[in-house]
Design an enzyme around this catalytic site. Structure first.
Site, PDB file in Angstrom:
ATOM      1  N   LYS A 167       1.062  -1.154  -0.063  1.00  0.00           N
ATOM      2  CA  LYS A 167       0.134   0.043  -0.031  1.00  0.00           C
ATOM      3  C   LYS A 167       0.862   1.198   0.243  1.00  0.00           C
ATOM      4  CE  LYS A 167      -1.701   2.481   3.413  1.00  0.00           C
ATOM      5  NZ  LYS A 167      -2.286   2.831   4.470  1.00  0.00           N
ATOM      6  N   ASP A 186      -6.276   0.863   0.716  1.00  0.00           N
ATOM      7  CA  ASP A 186      -6.440   1.056   2.099  1.00  0.00           C
ATOM      8  C   ASP A 186      -7.861   0.860   2.496  1.00  0.00           C
ATOM      9  OD1 ASP A 186      -8.234   2.818   0.984  1.00  0.00           O
ATOM     10  OD2 ASP A 186      -7.222   4.745   2.063  1.00  0.00           O
TER      11      ASP A 186
END
Ligand code: SF4
Length: 269
Positions: A167, A186
């Protein structure tokens, strides 16, 4: 046998009527819920058909034409630090901390000279501050030692930095280096991709793989930003604002708060 007096007969009749009225109401409510509550998608429905995905992307474009990362930063290093600090926190919260942080430690070398304990008071308010301090200082030391003080522009190299998973690497590569190596997953992307039935997975890495298969590569970076903004503005984790949402009539999420279309049981954020 003594007969019940008329008043008590009337009382018990009223009691019986009230009870059966209550039971009828409960049955009607149950039937209504069964008719209108989330069910199975109809046969042949393909939530990831190219037409549906294209329509979702088009509406996101109309809704959020020029969005980008909300974390304040002036360099790849600052973005990396801000992204590490944003775990389990809000961007607003991180943006409150980082201007002073980057004034106090203006380079990656300045961070590399710290011990995690020295950094802790500066990042305390972002939560999980001990782990975050360790990650930031560890990443700074490695950037200085292995990459000449420059944040690498490469997924595999970024993943060698402490505290950096896909991420964070995708945020830095996409937002700073404009490189579409993957899709940022996310908490917002996780939830909304499931609600929109773009994935059935729960694991961020598997969600990212699903999204990379159905979203054109040139949209990976913008799509993540748009979905993150959608999660902040309308598609909240609790009580999404479906009545205001321009995706409403193509969204079958099982936890919608208002719907003009059938809702699908498995499409839960
Ligand atoms: S309709 Fe509701 S659940 Fe679906 S995307 Fe919009 S806000 Fe989210």
């Amino acid at each position: 046998m003594a007969k019940a007096d008329p008043a008590s007969r009337s009382r018990s009749r009223k009691g019986f009527e009230a009870k059966s009225l209550q039971t009828d109401t409960q049955n009607v409510t149950r039937r209504a819920k069964a008719r209108t509550g989330p069910g199975k998608p109809p046969k042949g429905y393909n939530p990831i058909s190219p037409e549906r995905v294209a329509e979702i992307l088009k509406r996101l474009n109309d809704l959020y034409p020029e969005v980008t990362c909300a974390l304040t930063h002036q360099s790849a290093w600052e973005l990396l630090v801000a992204t590490i600090l944003s775990a389990q926190s809000t961007d607003v919260n991180v943006n409150r901390v980082t201007p002073e942080l980057f004034r106090k430690y203006p380079s990656v070398e300045a961070f590399a000279a710290l011990s995690p304990e020295q950094l802790e008071p500066d990042v305390r308010s972002t939560g999980f501050f001990r782990n975050k301090s360790k990650s930031v200082v560890g990443a700074a030391k490695k950037v200085v030692a292995d990459f000449g003080g420059e944040v690498p522009e490469d997924m595999d190299k970024l993943l060698t930095l402490p505290g950096v998973a896909r991420k964070t690497a995708n945020v830095v590569l996409g937002t700073w280096f404009k490189k579409a190596e993957g899709v940022v997953v996310d908490t917002h992307v996780h939830r909304i991709s499931r609600r929109l039935e773009l994935t059935k997975e729960n694991d961020p890495q598997k969600i990212e793989q699903d999204l990379m298969k159905i979203i054109p590569r040139e949209r990976w970076i913008l799509f993540s930003h748009q979905i993150i903004w959608h999660g902040r503005k309308l598609c909240f984790a609790r009580k999404p604002n479906c009545v205001e949402c321009p995706l409403e009539n193509i969204c079958h999420a099982g936890d919608k708060t208002w719907s003009t279309v059938e809702m699908h049981k498995g499409a839960i954020g």
